[in-house]
Design an enzyme around this catalytic site. Structure first.
Site, mmCIF file in Angstrom:
data_model
loop_
_atom_site.group_PDB
_atom_site.id
_atom_site.type_symbol
_atom_site.label_atom_id
_atom_site.label_comp_id
_atom_site.label_asym_id
_atom_site.label_seq_id
_atom_site.Cartn_x
_atom_site.Cartn_y
_atom_site.Cartn_z
ATOM 1 N N VAL A 35 -22.042 -1.581 -5.213
ATOM 2 C CA VAL A 35 -22.039 -2.971 -4.742
ATOM 3 C C VAL A 35 -23.433 -3.391 -4.254
ATOM 4 O O VAL A 35 -23.994 -4.392 -4.722
ATOM 5 C CB VAL A 35 -20.993 -3.166 -3.626
ATOM 6 C CG1 VAL A 35 -21.070 -4.578 -3.052
ATOM 7 C CG2 VAL A 35 -19.598 -2.887 -4.152
ATOM 8 N N LYS A 89 0.864 -1.182 0.000
ATOM 9 C CA LYS A 89 0.000 0.000 0.000
ATOM 10 C C LYS A 89 0.896 1.226 0.000
ATOM 11 O O LYS A 89 1.963 1.227 0.627
ATOM 12 C CB LYS A 89 -0.875 0.007 1.260
ATOM 13 C CG LYS A 89 -2.085 0.877 1.141
ATOM 14 C CD LYS A 89 -3.256 0.123 0.534
ATOM 15 C CE LYS A 89 -4.445 1.033 0.339
ATOM 16 N NZ LYS A 89 -5.602 0.329 -0.190
ATOM 17 N N GLY A 135 -27.062 0.307 2.027
ATOM 18 C CA GLY A 135 -26.267 0.965 1.004
ATOM 19 C C GLY A 135 -26.548 0.358 -0.353
ATOM 20 O O GLY A 135 -26.230 -0.807 -0.592
ATOM 21 N N VAL A 136 -27.193 1.135 -1.228
ATOM 22 C CA VAL A 136 -27.530 0.569 -2.542
ATOM 23 C C VAL A 136 -26.766 1.308 -3.638
ATOM 24 O O VAL A 136 -27.326 1.758 -4.628
ATOM 25 C CB VAL A 136 -29.059 0.559 -2.805
ATOM 26 C CG1 VAL A 136 -29.734 -0.457 -1.903
ATOM 27 C CG2 VAL A 136 -29.684 1.935 -2.608
HETATM 28 P P1 NAD Z 1 -20.928 3.503 -3.462
HETATM 29 O O1 NAD Z 1 -20.435 4.848 -3.079
HETATM 30 O O2 NAD Z 1 -21.248 3.216 -4.884
HETATM 31 O O3 NAD Z 1 -22.218 3.123 -2.609
HETATM 32 C C1 NAD Z 1 -22.308 3.293 -1.247
HETATM 33 C C2 NAD Z 1 -23.756 3.606 -0.937
HETATM 34 O O4 NAD Z 1 -23.930 3.618 0.482
HETATM 35 C C3 NAD Z 1 -24.186 4.989 -1.438
HETATM 36 O O5 NAD Z 1 -25.429 4.864 -2.127
HETATM 37 C C4 NAD Z 1 -24.356 5.810 -0.154
HETATM 38 O O6 NAD Z 1 -25.349 6.784 -0.253
HETATM 39 C C5 NAD Z 1 -24.720 4.729 0.833
HETATM 40 N N1 NAD Z 1 -24.445 5.052 2.238
HETATM 41 C C6 NAD Z 1 -23.435 5.746 2.778
HETATM 42 N N2 NAD Z 1 -23.540 5.788 4.110
HETATM 43 C C7 NAD Z 1 -24.662 5.083 4.432
HETATM 44 C C8 NAD Z 1 -25.304 4.753 5.642
HETATM 45 N N3 NAD Z 1 -24.838 5.175 6.804
HETATM 46 N N4 NAD Z 1 -26.430 4.023 5.592
HETATM 47 C C9 NAD Z 1 -26.946 3.604 4.422
HETATM 48 N N5 NAD Z 1 -26.364 3.896 3.232
HETATM 49 C C10 NAD Z 1 -25.245 4.617 3.233
HETATM 50 O O7 NAD Z 1 -19.804 2.499 -2.903
HETATM 51 P P2 NAD Z 1 -19.603 0.982 -3.332
HETATM 52 O O8 NAD Z 1 -18.557 0.912 -4.382
HETATM 53 O O9 NAD Z 1 -20.912 0.335 -3.535
HETATM 54 O O10 NAD Z 1 -18.924 0.406 -2.007
HETATM 55 C C11 NAD Z 1 -19.708 0.073 -0.881
HETATM 56 C C12 NAD Z 1 -18.809 -0.561 0.181
HETATM 57 O O11 NAD Z 1 -18.164 -1.705 -0.349
HETATM 58 C C13 NAD Z 1 -17.685 0.336 0.706
HETATM 59 O O12 NAD Z 1 -17.464 0.025 2.069
HETATM 60 C C14 NAD Z 1 -16.500 -0.092 -0.109
HETATM 61 O O13 NAD Z 1 -15.277 0.190 0.561
HETATM 62 C C15 NAD Z 1 -16.749 -1.573 -0.215
HETATM 63 N N6 NAD Z 1 -16.094 -2.221 -1.343
HETATM 64 C C16 NAD Z 1 -16.362 -1.823 -2.608
HETATM 65 C C17 NAD Z 1 -15.754 -2.463 -3.679
HETATM 66 C C18 NAD Z 1 -16.040 -2.056 -5.100
HETATM 67 O O14 NAD Z 1 -15.601 -2.800 -5.999
HETATM 68 N N7 NAD Z 1 -16.732 -0.997 -5.368
HETATM 69 C C19 NAD Z 1 -14.844 -3.510 -3.433
HETATM 70 C C20 NAD Z 1 -14.611 -3.920 -2.118
HETATM 71 C C21 NAD Z 1 -15.253 -3.266 -1.087
#
Ligand code: NAD
Length: 343
Positions: free
Chosen positions: A182, A81, A178-179
């Site tokens: 992912v 990292k 969280g929609v």
């Molecule tokens: P994203 O930003 O597309 O979606 C996150 C969603 O969560 C948003 O719609 C946001 O409004 C909502 N949110 C934020 N705080 C909230 C709360 N307190 N209660 C309810 N909803 C809430 O992000 P993502 O890419 O979908 O990632 C989601 C999670 O998965 C993160 O923790 C990220 O680190 C993890 N993750 C993502 C990936 C990836 O490939 N995108 C890979 C590994 C892990």
């Protein structure tokens, strides 16, 4: 400041490199936790830290996390990292990025960088002009979100099989927090197989519109943790499973895509004691990293998806061992990862 070796997060990291360039203002740490399985791979974080020690601690902790994640994803990659210590205004010049790219390049491929907090796709393209040791560039697999969502879906199905004894998620009630990329993708997979959905997002309208489209219920984001469901799927923030929430969840399993779901670690024991199955986050959400690392693995889409298909088997191996050894799935996952990296 204590010596590097004495920091609590130091874990026999193979090497920790400090870069300082007064001309461009670059100050960065590149931490290589392990190259046992291949080049140390992990993103670059561009962040304003309270002090230098916090930056070093972050690099140590995150690089170890990448060793575990990459090992458990079955990748031929170690864990590394980089953190760039941004100023309070987070000034990011092209000269600074270029100096950083040369720093990455100076490690001769022992470290492969990718996107993380504060680094955009355009920044990655800029870095790639100076060093070839970058992964996840545009045109190399694209957005990791959909791959993560598919892996999480397969993991949720595995959790349903294990915790509820069912072969399909038809009729299984999943509460998704969280929609976004992912959680939204996961909800679509679940709906296609007939799951019963409760969705929440801080952006309530977003949850409502997806629930209307897929045929579920949308609730306020503060209410999702107390929904009486079969599976809770955290797909928003980290540290969502605290002592309090672990004691209050009304589900049989926690399986979701968010990183670092257990607030401090021991919450995993509370879940186990309450008979709630936990899918270790970095194992179930590995789809994205598997996609990002396709360039190192020389993998096409079919190979990426085949590796994502292995997530349920890996989760089952963890759950079997947790049951046999009396440890929590999170503890077993860390132990399995350490075995894979020869520790
Ligand atoms: P994203 O930003 O597309 O979606 C996150 C969603 O969560 C948003 O719609 C946001 O409004 C909502 N949110 C934020 N705080 C909230 C709360 N307190 N209660 C309810 N909803 C809430 O992000 P993502 O890419 O979908 O990632 C989601 C999670 O998965 C993160 O923790 C990220 O680190 C993890 N993750 C993502 C990936 C990836 O490939 N995108 C890979 C590994 C892990």
């Amino acid at each position: 400041m204590p010596a590097l070796w004495d920091l609590p997060d130091f874990d026999a990291h193979e090497s920790v490199h400090m870069f300082d360039d007064p001309k461009t203002g670059l100050r960065a740490v590149i931490s290589l936790h392990s190259t046992h399985l291949g080049p140390a791979a992990g993103g670059t974080r561009f962040w304003h830290y309270a002090d230098q020690q916090s930056a070093i601690t972050d690099a140590l902790r995150l690089s170890r996390g990448m060793s575990y994640k990459n090992a458990m994803a079955g990748l031929n990659a170690g864990g590394g990292k980089a953190v760039i210590l941004a100023d309070a205004q987070k000034t990011k010049t092209s000269a600074l990025l270029d100096t950083f790219a040369r720093a990455v390049d100076s490690l001769g491929g022992r470290y492969i960088t990718a996107q993380d907090v504060g680094i955009s796709e355009a920044d990655m393209v800029a870095l790639s002009k100076t060093t070839q040791h970058v992964a996840g560039l545009p045109g190399q697999g694209g957005d990791p979100g959909p791959y993560t969502a598919r892996g999480v879906f397969l993991g949720v199905k595995a959790a349903a099989r294990r915790a509820l004894g069912v072969d399909t998620v038809k009729g299984v009630h999943v509460a998704v927090q969280g929609v976004g990329s992912v959680g939204g993708g996961l909800a679509r997979y679940l709906a296609a197989e007939g799951a019963h959905l409760t969705l929440a997002d801080v952006d309530l309208a977003k949850a409502q519109s997806l629930a209307a489209e897929l045929g579920g219920l949308a609730v306020d984001s503060s209410a999702i943790l107390s929904v009486d469901a079969d599976i809770f799927s955290p797909c928003a923030l980290g540290a969502i499973v605290t002592t309090q929430t672990a004691n209050e969840l009304k589900v049989k399993a926690v399986a979701g895509g968010a990183n670092n779901q257990l607030a401090t670690g021991p919450e995993g024991r509370i879940l186990s004691d309450r008979g709630i199955l936990y899918a270790p986050d970095y194992v179930i959400n590995a789809g994205g990293i598997i996609n990002v690392m396709r360039v190192i693995e020389n993998a096409d889409d079919a190979a990426v998806n085949a590796r994502i298909d292995e997530i349920p088997a890996r989760l089952n191996a963890i759950w079997d061992r947790a049951e046999a050894e009396g440890d929590t799935p999170a503890e077993v996952a860390d132990r399995m990862a350490r075995e894979l990296i020869g520790r």
